[in-house]
Design a protein around this motif. Structure first.
Motif, PDB file in Angstrom:
ATOM      1  N   LEU A  29       0.826  -1.205   0.000  1.00  0.00           N
ATOM      2  CA  LEU A  29       0.000   0.000   0.000  1.00  0.00           C
ATOM      3  C   LEU A  29       0.861   1.256   0.000  1.00  0.00           C
ATOM      4  CD1 LEU A  29      -2.767   1.352   0.199  1.00  0.00           C
ATOM      5  CD2 LEU A  29      -2.608   1.127   2.698  1.00  0.00           C
ATOM      6  N   ALA A  30       1.920   1.277   0.808  1.00  0.00           N
ATOM      7  CA  ALA A  30       2.812   2.446   0.844  1.00  0.00           C
ATOM      8  C   ALA A  30       3.464   2.676  -0.508  1.00  0.00           C
ATOM      9  CB  ALA A  30       3.873   2.252   1.922  1.00  0.00           C
ATOM     10  N   SER A  31       3.919   1.602  -1.140  1.00  0.00           N
ATOM     11  CA  SER A  31       4.509   1.735  -2.467  1.00  0.00           C
ATOM     12  C   SER A  31       3.490   2.262  -3.463  1.00  0.00           C
ATOM     13  CB  SER A  31       5.055   0.385  -2.934  1.00  0.00           C
ATOM     14  OG  SER A  31       5.632   0.492  -4.216  1.00  0.00           O
ATOM     15  N   GLY A  32       2.225   1.786  -3.349  1.00  0.00           N
ATOM     16  CA  GLY A  32       1.184   2.276  -4.253  1.00  0.00           C
ATOM     17  C   GLY A  32       0.899   3.756  -4.075  1.00  0.00           C
ATOM     18  N   VAL A  33       0.913   4.230  -2.837  1.00  0.00           N
ATOM     19  CA  VAL A  33       0.652   5.648  -2.576  1.00  0.00           C
ATOM     20  C   VAL A  33       1.742   6.515  -3.199  1.00  0.00           C
ATOM     21  CG1 VAL A  33       0.530   7.396  -0.764  1.00  0.00           C
ATOM     22  CG2 VAL A  33      -0.699   5.236  -0.502  1.00  0.00           C
ATOM     23  N   SER A  60      -2.616  -1.176  -9.438  1.00  0.00           N
ATOM     24  CA  SER A  60      -2.019  -2.338 -10.105  1.00  0.00           C
ATOM     25  C   SER A  60      -0.648  -2.652  -9.519  1.00  0.00           C
ATOM     26  CB  SER A  60      -1.907  -2.077 -11.610  1.00  0.00           C
ATOM     27  OG  SER A  60      -3.175  -1.804 -12.180  1.00  0.00           O
ATOM     28  N   VAL A  61       0.120  -1.615  -9.249  1.00  0.00           N
ATOM     29  CA  VAL A  61       1.446  -1.827  -8.668  1.00  0.00           C
ATOM     30  C   VAL A  61       1.329  -2.453  -7.279  1.00  0.00           C
ATOM     31  CG1 VAL A  61       3.465  -0.623  -7.741  1.00  0.00           C
ATOM     32  CG2 VAL A  61       2.585  -0.041 -10.007  1.00  0.00           C
ATOM     33  N   SER A  62       0.405  -1.973  -6.462  1.00  0.00           N
ATOM     34  CA  SER A  62       0.242  -2.527  -5.110  1.00  0.00           C
ATOM     35  C   SER A  62      -0.153  -4.001  -5.159  1.00  0.00           C
ATOM     36  CB  SER A  62      -0.819  -1.722  -4.349  1.00  0.00           C
ATOM     37  OG  SER A  62      -0.410  -0.389  -4.154  1.00  0.00           O
ATOM     38  N   VAL A  63      -1.107  -4.322  -6.027  1.00  0.00           N
ATOM     39  CA  VAL A  63      -1.546  -5.724  -6.147  1.00  0.00           C
ATOM     40  C   VAL A  63      -0.401  -6.596  -6.645  1.00  0.00           C
ATOM     41  CG1 VAL A  63      -3.102  -7.283  -7.366  1.00  0.00           C
ATOM     42  CG2 VAL A  63      -3.966  -5.127  -6.454  1.00  0.00           C
ATOM     43  N   ALA A  64       0.333  -6.105  -7.635  1.00  0.00           N
ATOM     44  CA  ALA A  64       1.438  -6.890  -8.187  1.00  0.00           C
ATOM     45  C   ALA A  64       2.513  -7.150  -7.134  1.00  0.00           C
ATOM     46  CB  ALA A  64       2.037  -6.168  -9.395  1.00  0.00           C
ATOM     47  N   ILE A  65       2.847  -6.129  -6.356  1.00  0.00           N
ATOM     48  CA  ILE A  65       3.877  -6.302  -5.329  1.00  0.00           C
ATOM     49  C   ILE A  65       3.407  -7.275  -4.257  1.00  0.00           C
ATOM     50  CG2 ILE A  65       5.108  -5.100  -3.471  1.00  0.00           C
ATOM     51  CD1 ILE A  65       5.283  -2.674  -5.280  1.00  0.00           C
TER      52      ILE A  65
END
Length: 435
Positions: A29-33, A60-65
């Motif tokens: 979540l932090a990376s997605g933000v 998409s990035v949060s889910v992928a990570i």
């Protein structure tokens, strides 16, 4: 003791499973933000389109990570073969590279994008300061000729005055041809002196304008608030400063000095000696020849000095290119290593958790392999084995033969697969007999 340690490790793995999932979710979540903040600075269009596009990308990035590290945490610790583990490490390296490419640099842009843009503006100010100083020096280079021109003009003027009053050159007083020639040379040099002085005033005015633009640019670099509006104002100041630098390059008086110096020699026209006596006319001709030689020498010196000034390297044309925060972070990455380290750590920290789980599961497997069969079997399995033995006895089957067949099948199955169970939660940890 080994059995108890193995059970404690298994219990600990189950205890931290929820925490592991929570940590992966928070990091994703932090990376997605931060990815959202970074990608928003790259998109153009309406505010609504930019918002939804950035949200979709960051989600998409949060889910992928989260999915990638969940898969690695579930599978990697249970892979025991060297080839299989090497393949998993290769997959992990590829996934880390993809995560850095799609997320980490945008995280760095969100963390240090404004600072990187200010760094870009600051370095641009330094470059234009150097350009303004160089243009100013080139424009003022001709001013170094002013003392020589003034001295030569005064010398011709003084000689003309001495000739008129005392006859210092021809021995005859009065305003004759020699005085006219000396006055003519002095007048031409005085005109050149006046042009150089006027050029100095023009150069000073332009230089003050350039310094004013630089001061405004420095203020915009260090001002508070959003950097994008300041960057737009900065671009306007750059355009104005570029015009000032171009004007300074065109204000140089060196070409005029060169032409004037050549005119002194090439355009030299000596008047006819006007002496009534032949002896006086001869003396006037001799003096005018001497003046001609002196003018030629002075012309050569001024022309060579002007050539040296014109040979100076001109100010190179410079163009200011505005950058986005993401582009600025990439260009000035060496200046923002801590921001890059933090951005990459957010995305790759789960790798540490994966390796911790791999080490723990490896320790559990090694401890269980060293235990004898009597210590590995649980009470429930013992009761089940007794029931099987009784059933086989009632049916008249040989228990020893059946046991050997089962062990043979078990060893064959282990030889065919080096991968243990993938789901540690599917089977509760084995408990030893009560003390």
């Amino acid at each position: 003791m080994a059995l108890g340690a193995s059970h404690r490790l298994q219990d600990s793995v189950l205890a931290v499973e929820t925490m592991t999932r929570f940590a992966l979710a928070v990091l994703a979540l932090a990376s997605g933000v931060y990815t959202y903040l970074g990608v928003r600075s790259l998109l153009d269009g309406s505010a609504t389109a930019v918002f939804f596009a950035a949200i979709i990308y960051s989600a998409s990035v949060s889910v992928a990570i989260y999915a990638f590290w969940s898969y690695m945490a579930r599978f990697y610790p249970h892979v025991t073969g060297a080839a299989s583990r090497g393949a998993m490490i290769g997959v992990m390296a590829l996934g880390c590279a993809m995560i850095i490419a799609m997320s980490s640099w945008l995280n760095a842009a969100a963390l240090a994008g404004s600072a990187a843009l200010e760094q870009h503006l600051a370095e641009t100010v330094q470059d234009y300061t150097a350009d303004l100083d160089q243009a100013h020096q080139n424009a003022l280079a001709a001013q170094s000729l002013l003392p020589d021109i003034q001295r030569t003009s005064e010398r011709f003027s003084k000689l003309a005055e001495d000739e008129r009053k005392n006859g210092a050159l021809t021995g005859t007083t009065g305003s004759g041809s020699v005085v006219q020639l000396l006055s003519q040379m002095s007048s031409q040099l005085s005109e050149l002196e006046t042009g150089i002085i006027a050029s100095r005033e023009r150069v000073a005015t332009l230089f003050d304008q350039g310094r004013s633009h630089l001061a405004t640019m420095r203020t915009l670099v260090s001002a508070r608030g959003a950097v994008e509006p300041r960057s737009d104002e900065f671009s306007a100041e750059v355009v104005a400063l570029s015009g000032v630098i171009t004007s300074l390059e065109q204000t140089s008086i060196a070409p005029s000095v060169k032409r004037a110096a050549e005119d002194l020699s090439l355009g030299f026209i000596a008047p006819v000696a006007d002496g009534q006596a032949a002896d006086l006319a001869d003396r006037q001709d001799q003096v005018m020849q001497t003046i001609r030689a002196s003018v030629s020498a002075q012309s050569l010196v001024l022309s060579q000095a002007a050539n040296d000034i014109l040979a100076r390297e001109p100010v190179a044309e410079r163009r200011f290119v505005p950058l986005s925060s993401a582009e600025a972070v990439l260009r000035y990455a060496d200046d923002f290593i801590p921001a890059w380290a933090g951005a990459i750590s957010i995305d790759l920290l789960p790798a540490v958790l994966v390796f911790i789980l791999a080490v723990v599961h490896g320790a559990i497997r090694r401890q269980e392999e060293r235990l004898p069969f009597a210590q590995r079997i649980t009470a429930a399995e013992l009761l089940e084995a007794i029931e099987v033995q009784r059933a086989l006895g009632r049916q008249g089957m040989d228990v020893e033969q059946a046991l050997q067949s089962a062990e043979t099948e078990d060893e064959r199955g282990r030889a065919e697969s080096n991968i243990t169970s993938l789901d540690v939660s599917a089977k509760t940890p084995r408990k030893g007999p009560p003390a």
